[in-house]
Design a protein around this motif. Structure first.
Motif, PDB file in Angstrom:
ATOM      1  N   ARG A 104      -4.253   8.898   3.367  1.00 25.22           N
ATOM      2  CA  ARG A 104      -5.250   8.170   4.148  1.00 25.22           C
ATOM      3  C   ARG A 104      -5.132   8.569   5.612  1.00 25.22           C
ATOM      4  O   ARG A 104      -4.120   8.284   6.266  1.00 25.22           O
ATOM      5  CB  ARG A 104      -5.040   6.666   3.979  1.00 25.22           C
ATOM      6  N   PRO A 122      -2.862  -1.834   6.916  1.00 25.97           N
ATOM      7  CA  PRO A 122      -2.918  -2.576   5.653  1.00 25.97           C
ATOM      8  C   PRO A 122      -2.285  -3.951   5.812  1.00 25.97           C
ATOM      9  O   PRO A 122      -1.546  -4.206   6.763  1.00 25.97           O
ATOM     10  CB  PRO A 122      -2.120  -1.695   4.689  1.00 25.97           C
ATOM     11  N   ASP A 173      -3.027   5.967   8.697  1.00 26.72           N
ATOM     12  CA  ASP A 173      -4.323   5.663   9.312  1.00 26.72           C
ATOM     13  C   ASP A 173      -4.319   4.310  10.023  1.00 26.72           C
ATOM     14  O   ASP A 173      -5.324   3.610  10.051  1.00 26.72           O
ATOM     15  CB  ASP A 173      -5.412   5.679   8.233  1.00 26.72           C
ATOM     16  N   SER A 174      -3.205   3.952  10.640  1.00 24.21           N
ATOM     17  CA  SER A 174      -3.125   2.642  11.270  1.00 24.21           C
ATOM     18  C   SER A 174      -3.902   2.549  12.566  1.00 24.21           C
ATOM     19  O   SER A 174      -4.114   1.449  13.082  1.00 24.21           O
ATOM     20  CB  SER A 174      -1.665   2.258  11.507  1.00 24.21           C
ATOM     21  N   VAL A 186       0.825  -1.205   0.000  1.00 19.53           N
ATOM     22  CA  VAL A 186       0.000   0.000   0.000  1.00 19.53           C
ATOM     23  C   VAL A 186       0.862   1.259   0.000  1.00 19.53           C
ATOM     24  O   VAL A 186       0.446   2.306  -0.512  1.00 19.53           O
ATOM     25  CB  VAL A 186      -0.956   0.006   1.212  1.00 19.53           C
ATOM     26  N   THR A 187       2.088   1.158   0.534  1.00 22.68           N
ATOM     27  CA  THR A 187       2.945   2.342   0.606  1.00 22.68           C
ATOM     28  C   THR A 187       3.379   2.815  -0.772  1.00 22.68           C
ATOM     29  O   THR A 187       3.838   3.952  -0.911  1.00 22.68           O
ATOM     30  CB  THR A 187       4.197   2.059   1.460  1.00 22.68           C
ATOM     31  N   TYR A 236      -0.165   6.358   3.539  1.00 20.54           N
ATOM     32  CA  TYR A 236      -1.059   5.718   4.507  1.00 20.54           C
ATOM     33  C   TYR A 236      -0.671   6.136   5.921  1.00 20.54           C
ATOM     34  O   TYR A 236       0.368   5.735   6.449  1.00 20.54           O
ATOM     35  CB  TYR A 236      -0.997   4.189   4.375  1.00 20.54           C
TER      36      TYR A 236
END
Length: 392
Positions: free
Chosen positions: A348, A30, A24-25, A16-17, A22
């Motif tokens: 995200r 992901p 939004d953990s 996803v990176t 991203y």
């Protein structure tokens, strides 16, 4: 910023990176490649071999042992659930509470913790909400001590808050609970896998967490720690798996309802086998890096983010000091225009009650911080947004 592990190798685990920024953990992480490989291997076994269930169940116990070691617990103190909310509800219904007893919670903490206990009001249990003066304040033993009386039986709160990233002082609360003979029930959804969680050092009675954030697996699996010796905590519902002597012929024995002494008495029926296979692979990845290194890494990213926010005069909703922070940072910006803008820019994040939430994980880098700050810098011009408050 000191390099604690090979960032690029870790990023390679998270495709996803390559497609988005991203951050939004705290919502969900992901899928890592090795976690997907473990899931694929499970499904291939089911597809090609019609399910080698004895082998799968042996692996469940291997994963239970891994989870226990990860939390500094014993395998017999670990049960598997669907999610954090189920674990908290199990705890709320297992603690022997009577009409007139009271439970202490933090006002504004995750609603699913509150509802688990508020549901007991129908049985005459009182729920008392302790208010913190701001989202920067950390709860500790002194926070709760004035509200305790002889009918206080439980204190329950999050280790790390989802809405501001506070890291509450669970260890001091644990010592208070031990002194007063009070159960301490902790929601570790936002901390486990990101920060070290040692259930013995923290002094918790029960800990509940889902596995789809710091533990890197898809939704649908939770872990529940129940301290040894709390035999008075009884499950609200019972299946064969909860029994000390389950009938081998699968015929119920009304004269033998003795429950297991371990945390397995809270398990019901079949396990989420795919996610349990994935969890073993996820723990492999976390332990290769070291959870203490993950903690140090995300806190350093937070320091870099805060320094940039100060330059832009954007305030942080939540604590600034290193010992009080986690991987979660909420920016004091108008939620809807900024969430929409960042989404359009391929970032995200999550909208939160106090602003826009950025949350870091092992795969984020200083370059990610610099990139989102540059996007925010352009957004201030594009949205003609003046930050709500100057940084404190």
């Amino acid at each position: 910023m000191t390099t604690l592990f090979d960032h690029e190798t870790v990023r390679d685990e998270f495709p996803v990176t390559r497609h988005m920024l991203y951050l939004d953990s705290a919502h969900q992480t992901p899928l890592a490649t090795r976690v997907r490989v473990a899931l694929d291997a499970f499904y291939a076994e089911g597809h090609e071999m019609a399910g080698p269930k004895p082998i799968w169940l042996r692996r469940v116990e291997e994963t239970r042992t891994r989870v226990a070691a990860f939390l500094n617990a014993e395998p017999c103190e670990i049960a598997f659930t669907k999610n954090t909310s189920e674990g908290l509800n199990i705890a709320a219904n297992a603690v022997p509470l009577r009409a007139g007893d009271n439970v202490l919670l933090i006002e504004g903490d995750h609603p699913n913790n509150a509802y688990a206990w508020l549901n007991l009001k129908r049985k005459g249990v009182e729920v008392r909400f302790v208010q913190l003066s701001s989202d920067s304040v950390i709860a500790d033993a002194e926070t709760f001590a004035p509200f305790i009386d002889e009918r206080t039986k439980v204190i329950s709160l999050s280790h790390v808050t989802f809405h501001a990233g506070q890291r509450h002082d669970i260890a001091s609360i644990g010592r208070l609970c031990e002194e007063k003979g009070i159960y301490l029930v902790v929601d570790a959804m936002q901390s486990v896998g990101v920060l070290p969680v040692d259930v013995k050092a923290l002094g918790v009675s029960v800990l509940a967490a889902g596995c789809h954030k710091g533990l890197l697996v898809p939704q649908g699996l939770g872990i529940l720690y129940v301290k040894n010796g709390l035999d008075e905590m009884q499950p609200a519902y019972v299946a064969m798996s909860a029994l000390a002597n389950p009938p081998a012929d699968y015929v119920a024995r009304p004269d033998d309802l003795q429950l297991r002494k371990d945390a397995g008495r809270f398990e019901i029926g079949n396990f989420n086998l795919p996610d349990l296979h994935a969890l073993g692979a996820a723990i492999d990845l976390i332990e290769e890096i070291g959870v203490s290194n993950v903690e140090t890494h995300v806190l350093a990213l937070g320091e870099r983010l805060i320094a940039h926010l100060d330059e832009l005069e954007i305030a942080l909703v939540g604590p600034r000091s290193r010992e009080a922070r986690s991987h979660i940072h909420v920016l004091d910006l108008p939620v809807q225009p900024w969430f929409d803008y960042l989404t359009r820019e391929g970032v995200r994040v999550s909208p939160e009650r106090g602003g826009v939430r950025i949350s870091f994980a092992m795969f984020n880098t200083p370059a990610d911080v610099d990139r989102v700050i540059e996007i925010i810098r352009k957004g201030i011009v594009a949205l003609r947004t003046v930050p709500a408050h100057a940084a404190g």
